[in-house]
Design an enzyme around this catalytic site. Structure first.
Site, short mmCIF file in Angstrom:
data_model
loop_
_atom_site.label_atom_id
_atom_site.label_comp_id
_atom_site.label_asym_id
_atom_site.label_seq_id
_atom_site.Cartn_x
_atom_site.Cartn_y
_atom_site.Cartn_z
CB SER A 31 -0.89 0.02 1.25
OG SER A 31 -1.57 1.25 1.38
CE1 TYR B 134 -4.40 -2.62 4.95
CE2 TYR B 134 -3.43 -0.47 4.50
CZ TYR B 134 -4.04 -1.64 4.05
OH TYR B 134 -4.25 -1.82 2.71
#
Length: 347
Positions: A141, A154
């Site tokens: 990401s 995350y």
């Protein structure tokens, strides 16, 4: 490598990026091994992929369990004889201030997003070493480069996935395994059902932060790195710009990210009750077993891109006045202008 007639394993295939990737691969007539915790969603995806000309099987899998991932790899080899491509994609998350999130939830995100990828990499590379060739794709990401508030686990996991890719590539180089590749893909905010079943302890509904790209855009990037292996690829022009600008001016971009998450990633109008989301079990809502989360649409995507461009352009333009002595006005002005051109032409 040649995609057609390859054997491809995809984790997190039931919805979003995983589902979009499976459908793109299916159009190239590959053999697909589709993994997720959602049995019915996988079965419907198998039907869609078969209709597009691929052979496909569903293997329900919790990637946080090492033995389950080894079984997934074994099923692929038993059914199709080999593994040419493995896409690590399954991921979960929470939105919460760091001091408020239950440690059990933090650990669960690491178990799925990091250890799940480690399990997948181990299973894939063991088989690829025997074959002498293959491509491992890790979907990380942009927040692995520019971490954001409220998603600490995350962000940690995605940064670690990037480091995992570098380490594995280094070992393959030393072993002279030139036909085995490890590629990392960095998506920005993507239009998927992810935000509808994410764990949340903020009291505010999580929404897709602008600008929002389609899941198929990431799927296209994944097929691109398989076609022509590349060490790391950021998806979308704004995503690529954020990576470059973070390396140039990390403090400024981190502040910008913090404010943008606070203002646009959590709703100021809709509240949300505390929830573990899909951390410990898959969403049972069939609406969440699809590619899109309803955050896109061409007009809305353009609007969000303009908003994101304005935010980044304003913040970086301010650097011309904030740091003239450190970098020099002409240099910063040029960089701001270049970024503005990139953002206004965002794809």
């Amino acid at each position: 490598m040649r995609i057609r007639n390859s054997v491809v394993v995809i984790t997190g295939a039931a919805s979003g990026i995983g589902r979009a990737t499976a459908l793109r691969f299916a159009r190239r007539h590959v053999d697909l091994v589709l993994a997720s915790r959602r049995v019915e969603a996988l079965e419907s995806l198998v039907s869609e992929c078969t209709a597009l000309g691929s052979r496909a099987i569903a293997v329900p899998t919790d990637t946080s369990e090492y033995d389950a991932v080894q079984e997934l790899a074994s099923r692929a080899v038993e059914e199709f004889g080999r593994i040419d491509v493995w896409v690590n994609n399954a991921a979960v998350s929470f939105f919460s201030p760091f001091l408020d999130v239950p440690m059990r939830d933090f650990q669960r995100v690491i178990d799925v997003n990091l250890m799940g990828y480690v399990h997948g990499a181990r299973a894939a590379l063991e088989r690829m070493q025997d074959q002498g060739a293959g491509v491992l794709v890790n979907v990380a990401s942009i927040v692995g480069e520019v971490p954001q508030p409220y998603t600490s686990a995350y962000s940690v996991s995605k940064a670690a996935v990037r480091a995992l890719g570098v380490s594995l590539r280094s070992e393959l180089t030393l072993d002279r395994k030139k036909r085995i590749h490890v590629c990392t893909v960095l998506p920005p905010t993507i239009d998927t059902p992810f935000f509808d079943h994410v764990a949340n302890y903020t009291g505010r509904r999580a929404v897709a932060m602008p600008p929002v790209y389609s899941a198929d855009r990431v799927a296209k990037a994944i097929l691109g790195v398989v076609d022509s292996p590349t060490r790391e690829v950021a998806v979308g022009r704004i995503g690529r710009s954020m990576v470059r600008q973070h390396r140039l001016m990390p403090g400024r971009l981190e502040k910008l990210m913090a404010h943008q998450v606070e203002n646009t990633h959590l709703s100021k109008k809709e509240s949300a009750e505390d929830s573990t989301g899909n951390l410990y079990g898959p969403s049972l809502d069939p609406v969440n077993a699809r590619v899109s989360g309803g955050w896109g649409g061409r007009r809305r995507t353009v609007q969000r891109t303009v908003v994101g461009s304005a935010l980044l352009g304003t913040a970086l333009g301010a650097l011309v006045f904030a740091e003239p002595l450190k970098t020099g006005v002409p240099v910063l002005a040029g960089r701001a202008a270049n970024l503005g051109r990139e953002l206004l032409g965002a794809d």
